[in-house]
Design an enzyme around this catalytic site. Structure first.
Site, PDB file in Angstrom:
ATOM      1  N   LYS A 272       0.855  -1.185   0.000  1.00  0.00           N
ATOM      2  CA  LYS A 272       0.000   0.000   0.000  1.00  0.00           C
ATOM      3  C   LYS A 272       0.894   1.239   0.000  1.00  0.00           C
ATOM      4  O   LYS A 272       1.797   1.355   0.818  1.00  0.00           O
ATOM      5  CB  LYS A 272      -0.896  -0.003   1.240  1.00  0.00           C
ATOM      6  CG  LYS A 272      -1.984  -1.071   1.165  1.00  0.00           C
ATOM      7  CD  LYS A 272      -2.937  -0.999   2.330  1.00  0.00           C
ATOM      8  CE  LYS A 272      -4.002  -2.073   2.228  1.00  0.00           C
ATOM      9  NZ  LYS A 272      -4.953  -1.885   1.121  1.00  0.00           N
ATOM     10  N   ARG A 347     -10.133 -11.724   0.047  1.00  0.00           N
ATOM     11  CA  ARG A 347     -10.934 -12.715  -0.673  1.00  0.00           C
ATOM     12  C   ARG A 347     -10.233 -14.073  -0.736  1.00  0.00           C
ATOM     13  O   ARG A 347     -10.891 -15.113  -0.807  1.00  0.00           O
ATOM     14  CB  ARG A 347     -11.269 -12.187  -2.078  1.00  0.00           C
ATOM     15  CG  ARG A 347     -10.070 -11.900  -2.918  1.00  0.00           C
ATOM     16  CD  ARG A 347     -10.390 -11.030  -4.119  1.00  0.00           C
ATOM     17  NE  ARG A 347     -10.553  -9.619  -3.780  1.00  0.00           N
ATOM     18  CZ  ARG A 347     -10.828  -8.651  -4.655  1.00  0.00           C
ATOM     19  NH1 ARG A 347     -10.985  -8.952  -5.947  1.00  0.00           N
ATOM     20  NH2 ARG A 347     -10.941  -7.406  -4.271  1.00  0.00           N
TER      21      ARG A 347
END
Ligand code: BES
Ligand code: MN
Ligand code: ZN
Length: 491
Positions: A272, A347
């Site tokens: 990030k 996920r």
């Protein structure tokens, strides 16, 4: 602090703070309130006029009452428009009152608010929830908590005598919400996969749940390559938590609640960047926190429903062991995944958790996950995205959320968008294009549910955290999801 019911008439209650509520554009005093105003030498009317109080939801005014009166402080809270009045108006009004009473050093507080649709129990519960949730404060990490010398000791809910059970229920619900808040507020050096497993152990001991913690080797045996791919770069062991509540007798339904449990999300090798909010990524276990919070409440409420609380907990880190962008992982249902972005890690962990739950022969599965920034862009910070192919489950969750005062908005599961996850080399990629990012995430998850008749995914990336105080939320973790989940299980 103790919330109590009381049948003491408002004209007779004595103590530090007395709070009343008025609807928007209906701030004239009638009945008992008019008499109370006379008793207090017109100070309520004066206060309303001086402050130009209109009764807007969330607005609060207060004044000192002349010495020798039945109360020291008078608090007036706006209830918003009468036609919009619901349980959440009461919850939010009670939160404003509690904050005001605390600021004004009230040791004893009385709250007199209108009853919602003759529902005494729901009214008492909503007010008690508002008070307790607004007064929650996280002082665990202050070396010298700036403790106020005077705190609220008792709160009397006037006109609600006999509603002890509703207040007890509010306390049980708030204990779950507060557990979830503490887990999310806790930083990643304090709340780790190991401590999350310990929290599950404590719940199991306290409420008699069955607990199964799958260690890395157990997950390997089950072929959980997607979950373990994410866990690879962490120095901490992954923990797969499976906590089970079984009622006495035959359960009415069998349900699972799954929470995304990333105790920190650095993004992995797709790290990030600046401005990405990496320093807030301790919140990435908000789904798991809501799952454990709901377990705490359900352990106390003991419904005749079997509930499995599941979370694949790890961190998404960077090291020489990290999964590479482009790696191909195999999930426990045999499906292969090309990891085109290591930051779409939630996920991957949920894939194996869903496959695990799908084998338990359940009636329904709900997962909660701080899954995508895209969902925050779509719905903002107050509303969770709800994704489900099942209309009945969508209705159940919408009703549960509505009663809880937690906002859910159903999002489309546009099957065509799965094209964005097509991989040339594996069964699918983990990341689609930027447009519709929360939808492709949900479509990815759908690949891992086969036998369970109903499944819903709640993207809670926005509402698990509040940047500023509002309603029952203080700045910080909100405990979002717990109240909705509890209502859903109890429905
Ligand atoms: N944990 C984040 C999502 C998130 C964003 C949670 C903001 C809370 C607040 C998730 O793992 C993530 O990084 N998602 C990516 C997905 C993208 C790489 C497809 C995102 O939303 O940018
Ligand atoms: Mn991520
Ligand atoms: Zn994440």
């Amino acid at each position: 602090m103790e919330v109590r019911t009381s049948n003491t008439p408002i004209l007779q209650w004595t103590g530090d703070g007395l709070a009343i509520g008025l609807f928007e554009d209906a701030v004239e005093l009638t009945g008992d309130l008019a008499t109370l105003d006379e008793k207090l030498a017109g100070s309520i009317k004066e206060l309303i006029a001086e402050e130009e109080f209109k009764g807007k939801a969330g607005s609060t005014i207060s004044t000192r009452v002349a010495g020798g009166s039945q109360v020291r402080k008078l608090i007036v809270v706006g209830l918003g428009k009468a036609e919009d009045f619901n349980l959440d108006s009461l919850r939010n009004a009670a939160a404003s009152i509690a904050r005001s009473g605390k600021k004004q050093n009230c040791k004893t507080l009385a709250i007199s608010l209108p009853v919602y649709h003759n529902q005494l129990a729901d009214t008492a519960q909503a007010i008690a929830e508002g008070v307790e949730l607004a007064l929650y404060e996280d002082t665990r990490f202050k070396s010298e908590p700036e403790e106020k010398k005077i705190t609220i000791e008792t709160v009397d809910l006037l006109g609600l005598g006999g509603q002890e059970a509703a207040i007890a229920r509010a306390a049980q619900i708030c204990s779950g919400v507060i557990l979830a808040r503490q887990l999310v507020d806790g930083p990643a050096n304090e709340v780790t996969p190991i401590t999350m497993a310990q929290t599950a152990q404590t719940l199991a001991t306290d409420y008699g749940f069955q607990l199964e913690i799958l260690e890395q080797e157990d997950c390997e045996k089950l072929g959980m390559g997607a979950f373990l791919g994410v866990a690879k770069a962490s120095d901490l062991p992954p923990k797969f938590i499976h906590l089970t509540y079984k009622p006495q007798g035959t359960p009415k339904r069998k349900l699972a609640i799954i929470g995304k449990g990333l105790t920190f999300d650095s993004g992995g090798l797709n790290i990030k960047g600046a401005g990405s909010g990496i320093e807030t990524m301790k919140i990435d276990m908000g789904g798991s926190a809501a799952t454990l919070g709901a377990a705490k409440t359900i352990g106390q409420l003991k419904p005749d429903v079997e509930v499995h609380f599941i979370s694949a907990v790890t961190e998404n880190m960077i090291s020489g062991h990290a999964m590479h962008p482009g790696d191909i992982l195999k999930a426990s249902n045999g499906k292969t995944i090309e990891v085109n972005n290591t930051d779409a890690e939630g996920r991957l962990t949920l894939a194996d958790a869903l496959v695990f739950a799908d084998k338990l022969g359940l009636d329904a599965i709900v997962d909660l996950a701080t899954l995508t920034g895209a969902c925050v862009v779509a719905l903002g910070n107050d509303i969770a995205g709800m994704f489900t192919p099942n209309d009945d489950l969508a209705k159940e969750l919408a009703a549960a959320g509505d009663k809880a005062g937690e906002k859910l908005w159903r999002m489309p599961m546009e099957d065509k968008y799965f094209e964005g996850l097509k991989s040339g080399i594996a069964d699918m990629k983990n990341t689609g294009p930027r447009p519709g990012g929360s939808i492709t995430a949900a479509l990815f998850l759908k690949q891992f549910v086969k036998d369970t008749p109903a499944w819903a995914h709640l993207d809670v990336a926005g509402p698990v955290w509040a940047d500023k105080e509002s309603g029952v939320n203080n700045t910080g973790a909100t405990g979002f999801g717990v109240r909705t989940l509890v209502n859903w299980v109890m429905s």
